[in-house]
Design a protein around this motif. Structure first.
Motif, PDB file in Angstrom:
ATOM      1  N   GLU A  87       3.200   0.565   3.244  1.00 11.46           N
ATOM      2  CA  GLU A  87       2.831  -0.546   4.111  1.00 11.46           C
ATOM      3  C   GLU A  87       2.927  -1.848   3.320  1.00 11.46           C
ATOM      4  O   GLU A  87       2.511  -1.902   2.157  1.00 11.46           O
ATOM      5  N   GLU A 137      -6.004  12.189   3.279  1.00 11.68           N
ATOM      6  CA  GLU A 137      -5.037  11.134   2.959  1.00 11.68           C
ATOM      7  C   GLU A 137      -5.597  10.236   1.868  1.00 11.68           C
ATOM      8  O   GLU A 137      -6.777   9.854   1.891  1.00 11.68           O
ATOM      9  N   THR A 167     -13.351   3.179   1.964  1.00 12.81           N
ATOM     10  CA  THR A 167     -12.527   2.166   1.308  1.00 12.81           C
ATOM     11  C   THR A 167     -13.346   1.467   0.229  1.00 12.81           C
ATOM     12  O   THR A 167     -14.518   1.130   0.449  1.00 12.81           O
ATOM     13  N   ARG A 208      -4.917   6.570  -0.201  1.00 10.49           N
ATOM     14  CA  ARG A 208      -4.241   5.276  -0.067  1.00 10.49           C
ATOM     15  C   ARG A 208      -4.582   4.419  -1.284  1.00 10.49           C
ATOM     16  O   ARG A 208      -5.746   4.345  -1.706  1.00 10.49           O
ATOM     17  N   GLU A 244     -13.300   7.469   7.099  1.00 10.91           N
ATOM     18  CA  GLU A 244     -12.544   6.787   6.041  1.00 10.91           C
ATOM     19  C   GLU A 244     -13.507   6.076   5.091  1.00 10.91           C
ATOM     20  O   GLU A 244     -14.519   5.501   5.508  1.00 10.91           O
ATOM     21  N   GLY A 296      -3.671   0.415  -2.676  1.00 12.71           N
ATOM     22  CA  GLY A 296      -3.015  -0.844  -2.341  1.00 12.71           C
ATOM     23  C   GLY A 296      -3.443  -1.985  -3.235  1.00 12.71           C
ATOM     24  O   GLY A 296      -4.433  -1.897  -3.981  1.00 12.71           O
ATOM     25  N   GLU A 302       6.881   5.524   7.388  1.00 17.24           N
ATOM     26  CA  GLU A 302       6.171   6.799   7.246  1.00 17.24           C
ATOM     27  C   GLU A 302       7.162   7.953   7.338  1.00 17.24           C
ATOM     28  O   GLU A 302       8.091   7.927   8.166  1.00 17.24           O
ATOM     29  N   LYS A 360       0.647   5.439   0.462  1.00 13.85           N
ATOM     30  CA  LYS A 360      -0.254   6.466   0.989  1.00 13.85           C
ATOM     31  C   LYS A 360       0.439   7.826   0.987  1.00 13.85           C
ATOM     32  O   LYS A 360       1.656   7.928   1.157  1.00 13.85           O
ATOM     33  N   THR A 372       0.852  -1.196   0.000  1.00 14.34           N
ATOM     34  CA  THR A 372       0.000   0.000   0.000  1.00 14.34           C
ATOM     35  C   THR A 372       0.885   1.243   0.000  1.00 14.34           C
ATOM     36  O   THR A 372       1.864   1.321   0.754  1.00 14.34           O
TER      37      THR A 372
END
Length: 312
Positions: free
Chosen positions: A56, A304, A243, A306, A241, A308, A69, A8, A6
């Motif tokens: 990640e 943020e 996803t 992300r 969040e 992945g 990070e 980010k 992932t």
């Protein structure tokens, strides 16, 4: 490997604290002696963008991820006051006083985070990492008096650089459904690092008078040795969040977006000349900016992104 990885990136519109940034005294009631009322004036930092990147890697056949990070922040701001008292000089109408500050903050983390499944509606992420942090503050004060043709410049550098263990915990709830291909969640995270820190303090004061070709160094300058201490860096963030799993011919991808608030505070980060057991020898123009240690805090809203792989 790609399926477990992932990437980010985040941007935070953040405002730093203004501890230790008093640069002048303004008279709000003048009467002399006990009837005078004075107000300290501070440089008031505005919001600036902070940027962070991260990687990640989901370890196969486990609920643990290896994490890296990086966070970078730089800020500069200034404020001017007229007729104020500063640097040991009394208030006068011709006085012009300026305070100018620059902050820099860098942070690295490397370690592991493990996800604990608490059912379809909740999970918990526990982290153990190594953290490196470096915070710098450059504070420039300038005083000029047209009538006396005198100009003082005082530059104060504070720096804290350290590393040590960091632990954090993130709790997440899924109030609008279960985890799946497309879901919303609410989350909050708290963390603290204990950093063995080198602290540096330097202060240079110069004075120019009349037709002097260049300012000269005064007896009020300090070139301090490094001091070592254990400094705590506290962090907290929270938000919402989204996803979603995106289907593709070659491989599935996971897209994540986070929106929230982020806080951090490095306790006693700046030594600020706190040599409390020592008296500075001699007398000199401009005085000494020598006070208690200062925290360095920041807060603001962030977004943020992300991306992945299928197993990330």
């Amino acid at each position: 490997i790609i399926d477990n990885l992932t990437v980010k990136a985040a941007a935070t519109y953040t405002e730093p604290s203004n501890n230790g940034l008093a640069f002048a005294w303004a008279s709000i009631q003048s009467g002399g002696g006990a009837t005078s009322v004075w107000r300290p004036l501070f440089v008031e930092p505005n919001h600036e963008w902070d940027y962070s990147l991260g990687l990640e890697y989901h370890l196969p056949d486990s609920s643990t991820r290896a994490v890296f990070e990086y966070d970078y922040y730089r800020h500069a701001d200034a404020r001017t006051a007229y007729g104020a008292a500063a640097m040991g000089v009394a208030a006068a109408g011709a006085n012009v006083v300026e305070g100018r500050v620059t902050h820099k903050d860098r942070d690295f983390k490397l370690g592991l985070r493990h996800t604990v499944d608490l059912g379809p509606k909740f999970d918990l992420v526990l982290g153990g990492l190594i953290q490196y942090a470096r915070a710098q503050r450059t504070f420039i004060e300038r005083f000029s008096n047209g009538a006396a043709a005198t100009t003082y410049f005082r530059t104060t550098l504070d720096e804290a650089e350290g590393w040590g263990p960091h632990v954090d915990a993130l709790g997440r709830a899924y109030p609008w459904g279960k985890r799946g291909n497309s879901c919303w969640s609410l989350w909050a995270r708290g963390g603290v690092g204990l950093l063995y820190t080198d602290q540096l303090y330097r202060q240079i004061t110069t004075v120019g008078t009349g037709g002097a070709p260049a300012p000269f160094l005064t007896n009020g300058s300090i070139d301090g040795e490094e001091a070592q201490s254990v400094v705590a860096k506290v962090e907290a963030d929270m938000g919402v969040e989204f996803t979603r799993v995106m289907k593709a011919d070659f491989s599935d991808m996971q897209l994540g977006l986070r929106l929230g608030l982020r806080y951090s505070n490095m306790l006693n980060a700046f030594k600020n000349g706190a040599y409390t057991q020592l008296a500075i020898p001699g007398t000199y123009p401009g005085g000494i900016n020598n006070t208690a240690r200062d925290d360095f805090g920041r807060m603001g809203g962030f977004l943020e992104f992300r991306l992945g792989g299928a197993n990330a």
